[in-house]
Enzyme design. Structure first.
Site, PDB file in Angstrom:
ATOM      1  N   ASP A  19       0.844  -1.195   0.000  1.00 24.30           N
ATOM      2  CA  ASP A  19       0.000   0.000   0.000  1.00 24.30           C
ATOM      3  C   ASP A  19       0.876   1.240   0.000  1.00 24.30           C
ATOM      4  O   ASP A  19       2.005   1.226   0.511  1.00 24.30           O
ATOM      5  CB  ASP A  19      -0.907   0.031   1.235  1.00 24.30           C
ATOM      6  CG  ASP A  19      -1.841  -1.171   1.302  1.00 24.30           C
ATOM      7  OD1 ASP A  19      -2.606  -1.365   0.347  1.00 24.30           O
ATOM      8  OD2 ASP A  19      -1.773  -1.899   2.302  1.00 24.30           O
TER       9      ASP A  19
ATOM     10  N   ASP B 109       0.622   5.085   1.304  1.00 21.83           N
ATOM     11  CA  ASP B 109      -0.132   6.055   2.097  1.00 21.83           C
ATOM     12  C   ASP B 109       0.523   7.422   1.976  1.00 21.83           C
ATOM     13  O   ASP B 109       1.747   7.543   1.831  1.00 21.83           O
ATOM     14  CB  ASP B 109      -0.180   5.639   3.572  1.00 21.83           C
ATOM     15  CG  ASP B 109      -0.905   4.312   3.765  1.00 21.83           C
ATOM     16  OD1 ASP B 109      -1.756   3.974   2.916  1.00 21.83           O
ATOM     17  OD2 ASP B 109      -0.615   3.615   4.746  1.00 21.83           O
TER      18      ASP B 109
ATOM     19  N   ASP C 170       4.298   4.763  15.778  1.00 22.08           N
ATOM     20  CA  ASP C 170       4.732   3.739  16.719  1.00 22.08           C
ATOM     21  C   ASP C 170       6.227   3.425  16.664  1.00 22.08           C
ATOM     22  O   ASP C 170       6.941   3.556  17.654  1.00 22.08           O
ATOM     23  CB  ASP C 170       3.899   2.461  16.547  1.00 22.08           C
ATOM     24  CG  ASP C 170       3.769   2.027  15.092  1.00 22.08           C
ATOM     25  OD1 ASP C 170       4.505   2.563  14.227  1.00 22.08           O
ATOM     26  OD2 ASP C 170       2.943   1.142  14.809  1.00 22.08           O
TER      27      ASP C 170
END
Length: 463
Positions: free
Chosen positions: A72, A74, A166
């Site tokens: 993906d 983003d 994170d």
């Protein structure tokens, strides 16, 4: 003045003092703009033309650094979700806790997120105010008594956004216009050292979102990284916090791990970290039984091979393999108690599926396929007459046959059974007929007792 008003209305926070990114040129990272997805590149360019910033962010940058093909792409921007929505005709805003914009290009979808900040926990008075306020300004960063985030729509700068991510390897921003990588926390160096390191205090970050512990295990398995000791240290004590996470979200994370192409390593990583109780508690029962462990290992290895070779893999089939050892155990127990084989199997299916609802929350839409695959297994034992031909025509034959091969590989059934069905599909009709005769000669018909003349149904002859 206008910028200050926008910041106040949409919850933007000023850039944190002293937050500086290391800006790496193309020669230092090697990512070229022609490696980007066309839709992601067009999205960044459209944002830039409108006066906003647009960066490729997170996993796509990480994967390109590791010479992997991103799944993906983003994009992160300083435009608000409403501003992004106005720029792209085919787009929509989704999410409450974390608003993002889906930009559609043909069949592709690019997730566009606004830079977010690490806001502080609101007071109880603010909590009550926000709970009843649906305006954009009320989108605060709220936490529960365990420290878990309940709302996370405080907008900020790119530096703020990097600080709230994170792991260091996910806090990387690629500027396609200049072919530069903005690295705030040494993520590029961690990629080279193959180390997974949490940004900030791991204890606090895990409390904000306990699913990060599962993500740590998944990334370590997928990327073949080792987890930094400080990042791993709080996991054992905080693993019970996963019980506070909605089961549907745990299922989504389990699906990502199992369909990552590294499920076998991921499952064993989960168990090594003690996190399987929060995601796949059934692993204790399976991996402690030699046959069950061989079966699951064979199933996960097969799934990994399919995904790595770009072949499709069904979630229903995968979860059917995970639950099969429990179905088999219960099936045998019901048979030992005097139940007939077929009713015992169906009863075992229902009991296992009902029991796992509170553990993993596998969607009911998968139940039908799992039950069909399980129910077809006894029919592979029937290799005489017309039954093999009817089984070949069943819509779920291929999935059930693959399931049978896993059972044979693990030693649950004889290897000869799997070999017979493999050959039966490949040979000619004449050879199939010979296989039936050789393996399952038809049993002689039992002669029916002829009634004596004058004897009617229900009547008895005099002594």
């Amino acid at each position: 003045m206008i910028r200050r008003i926008i910041n106040k209305v949409f919850g933007r926070k000023p850039r944190a003092d002293g937050s500086r990114a290391q800006i790496l040129p193309l020669s230092a990272h090697g990512i070229r703009r022609d490696q980007l997805d066309d839709c992601a590149l067009k999205t960044c360019e459209t944002l830039a033309q409108a006066g906003y910033k647009g960066y490729l962010v997170g996993g796509a940058v990480r994967d390109l650094l590791l010479n992997m093909t991103p799944k993906d792409f983003d994009v992160a921007t300083d435009a608000t979700p409403e501003e992004v929505r106005r720029l792209f005709r085919r787009s929509r805003i989704i999410g409450r806790r974390f608003q993002i914009v889906h930009v559609m290009c043909g069949r592709e979808t690019i997730e566009v997120t606004t830079f977010r900040a690490n806001g502080q926990k609101e007071t109880e008075e603010d909590d009550e105010h926000v709970a009843g306020d649906k305006s954009p300004a009320a989108h605060k960063r709220l936490t529960d008594e365990h420290g878990r985030l309940l709302s996370d729509n405080v907008f900020g700068s790119m530096a703020d956004d990097a600080a709230r991510r994170d792991f260091t390897i996910n806090a990387l921003y690629y500027d396609p216009a200049r072919e530069e990588v903005h690295d705030y926390f040494g993520g590029v160096a961690d990629c080279k050292k193959r180390v997974l390191r949490m940004i900030g205090d791991p204890d606090t970050r895990y409390r904000e979102d306990p699913v990060r512990m599962l993500r740590a295990a998944r990334f370590a398995a997928k990327l073949d990284f080792h987890i930094d000791p400080d990042t791993r240290k709080p996991v054992a004590a905080l693993a019970p916090l996963l019980a506070n996470i909605p089961r549907a979200r745990i299922f989504d994370e389990a699906l990502k791990l199992l369909l990552s192409g590294h499920a076998l390593r991921g499952v064993h990583q989960l168990r090594a970290e003690g996190l399987h109780h929060g995601m796949l508690p059934l692993l204790d029962t399976i991996l402690d039984d030699p046959t069950g462990e061989r079966f699951i290992n064979a199933a996960l290895k097969s799934t990994d091979e399919r995904i790595q070779s770009d072949r499709p893999s069904s979630p229903a089939f995968l979860f059917g393999t995970l639950l099969w050892p429990q179905v088999l155990l219960r099936w045998r127990a019901l048979e030992a108690a005097g139940e007939k084989p077929q009713p015992a199997l169906f009863a075992a299916m229902d009991e296992v599926l009902d029991a796992q609802r509170s553990q993993l929350a596998i969607p009911r839409r998968y139940d039908g396929m799992m039950k069909e695959i399980w129910a077809l297994q006894p029919r592979f034992e029937q290799r005489g007459g017309q039954r093999p031909y009817r089984l070949l025509e069943h819509p779920r034959f291929r999935a059930a046959y693959d399931f049978l091969l896993l059972r044979a590989e693990s030693g649950e059934v004889a290897a000869e059974l799997g070999e017979w069905w493999t050959r039966f599909q490949e040979v000619s009709e004449d050879e199939r007929a010979r296989m039936l005769l050789a393996d399952n000669a038809p049993k002689p018909r039992r002669k029916r007792k002829r009634k004596k003349p004058g004897e009617a149904a229900g009547e008895t002859q005099p002594a």
